[in-house]
Design a protein around this motif. Sequence first.
Motif, short mmCIF file in Angstrom:
data_model
loop_
_atom_site.label_atom_id
_atom_site.label_comp_id
_atom_site.label_asym_id
_atom_site.label_seq_id
_atom_site.Cartn_x
_atom_site.Cartn_y
_atom_site.Cartn_z
N TYR A 143 0.81 -1.22 0.00
CA TYR A 143 0.00 0.00 0.00
C TYR A 143 0.85 1.27 0.00
O TYR A 143 0.36 2.34 -0.38
CB TYR A 143 -0.93 0.02 1.21
CG TYR A 143 -2.15 -0.84 1.06
CD1 TYR A 143 -3.03 -0.65 -0.01
CD2 TYR A 143 -2.45 -1.84 1.98
CE1 TYR A 143 -4.16 -1.44 -0.15
CE2 TYR A 143 -3.58 -2.64 1.85
CZ TYR A 143 -4.44 -2.43 0.77
OH TYR A 143 -5.56 -3.21 0.63
N THR B 124 0.88 3.19 -3.28
CA THR B 124 -0.42 3.49 -3.87
C THR B 124 -0.93 4.82 -3.31
O THR B 124 -0.27 5.45 -2.47
CB THR B 124 -1.45 2.39 -3.54
OG1 THR B 124 -1.77 2.44 -2.14
CG2 THR B 124 -0.92 1.01 -3.89
N TRP C 284 -3.92 5.00 -1.72
CA TRP C 284 -5.04 4.56 -0.89
C TRP C 284 -5.28 5.53 0.26
O TRP C 284 -4.35 5.91 0.98
CB TRP C 284 -4.73 3.16 -0.35
CG TRP C 284 -5.79 2.60 0.56
CD1 TRP C 284 -7.14 2.66 0.38
CD2 TRP C 284 -5.56 1.90 1.79
NE1 TRP C 284 -7.78 2.02 1.42
CE2 TRP C 284 -6.84 1.55 2.30
CE3 TRP C 284 -4.42 1.54 2.50
CZ2 TRP C 284 -6.99 0.86 3.50
CZ3 TRP C 284 -4.57 0.85 3.68
CH2 TRP C 284 -5.85 0.51 4.17
N ARG D 151 -10.03 7.63 -1.20
CA ARG D 151 -9.80 6.80 -2.39
C ARG D 151 -9.77 5.33 -1.96
O ARG D 151 -8.69 4.74 -1.82
CB ARG D 151 -8.49 7.17 -3.07
CG ARG D 151 -8.48 8.55 -3.71
CD ARG D 151 -7.22 8.72 -4.53
NE ARG D 151 -7.17 10.01 -5.20
CZ ARG D 151 -6.62 11.10 -4.70
NH1 ARG D 151 -6.06 11.05 -3.50
NH2 ARG D 151 -6.63 12.24 -5.36
N GLU E 162 -10.40 2.74 -3.55
CA GLU E 162 -9.84 1.87 -4.59
C GLU E 162 -8.46 2.39 -4.96
O GLU E 162 -8.32 3.35 -5.73
CB GLU E 162 -10.76 1.88 -5.83
CG GLU E 162 -12.15 1.32 -5.58
CD GLU E 162 -12.11 -0.15 -5.20
OE1 GLU E 162 -11.17 -0.85 -5.66
OE2 GLU E 162 -13.00 -0.60 -4.45
N PRO E 163 -7.40 1.82 -4.40
CA PRO E 163 -6.05 2.37 -4.61
C PRO E 163 -5.52 2.13 -6.01
O PRO E 163 -5.87 1.16 -6.68
CB PRO E 163 -5.22 1.61 -3.57
CG PRO E 163 -5.93 0.32 -3.38
CD PRO E 163 -7.39 0.62 -3.53
#
Length: 284
Positions: free
Chosen positions: A26, A29, A31, A35, A37-38
């Motif tokens: 993660y 990303t 995330w 958000r 949905e990363p």
Amino acid sequence: MLLMALPAFIGFMTFFITPAVMSFGYSVTNWSVYRPEPSYVGLKNFQTLFSDAQALAAIEHSIRYALIMTVVQNTLAIFLAVLLNKKLMMANVLKTIFFLPAVLSILVVGYLFKFIMTSAPSGMLNSAIGAFGGAPVNWLGDPNLALYSVLATQVWQWTGWAMVIYIANLKSIDASLYEAARIDGAGPMQVFGRVTLPLLYPATSFNVLMSLIGGLKMFDAVYAMTRGGPGYASETIMTTMISTGFKAGRNAYACAFAVVFFVVVFTMSKAVTFVLNKWEAAIT
């Protein structure tokens, strides 16, 4: 035997390895709570982290805190252990008194000392200083003192715990070694430097690593006493990571912080282990 170890292995994989791997994933990303949905952003979180003054201050504070904590706690613990290992009146009572703070919750100690160190002239510590004619000190509100005020409470709490481990190690040292050193004309400091200290290696290696790692991951006392303030004068890696992840909702950024924390702990632990191994090789 393997089946008996299986529950512990499953728990270790579920609650340690899997979250750690997910944090690494993660961290690259975007995330967040905004958000869910990363998507992949590469090293952007790390670039942001290392250009953030608060984040860099938190890393620097954690390293400084851990190093000072390790040196001061172990120096005091060795001194107390050597002193109380002698046949002194009330030695057992004093051991109990020094060890008792370690039984308390870190949060309890933090809130207790927040009351003791309040900046008001009527505060317990400032009242004691005032009784001797001193001026009140803003222990937790001064950016130059806040971090060290928290550190002092943790030295008070954990020195007795380290002392007990050193005493256990001292009990295992053969008394004939001290007798031989004294026969050879060694003074108290020479006996300590050439007999006691080298043979305290097992306890020292354990206590130093525990102090270092405990100092790096300090959160409870800082949260209870200063919340990382004033400003971010007492922010640590853990306080910043938790406030970023849980309060601001920047989950991926908090994961990047967790990765940096892992690297810092791993690097410093390896460096200390290397030094301790060199010391072990020198005394064996």
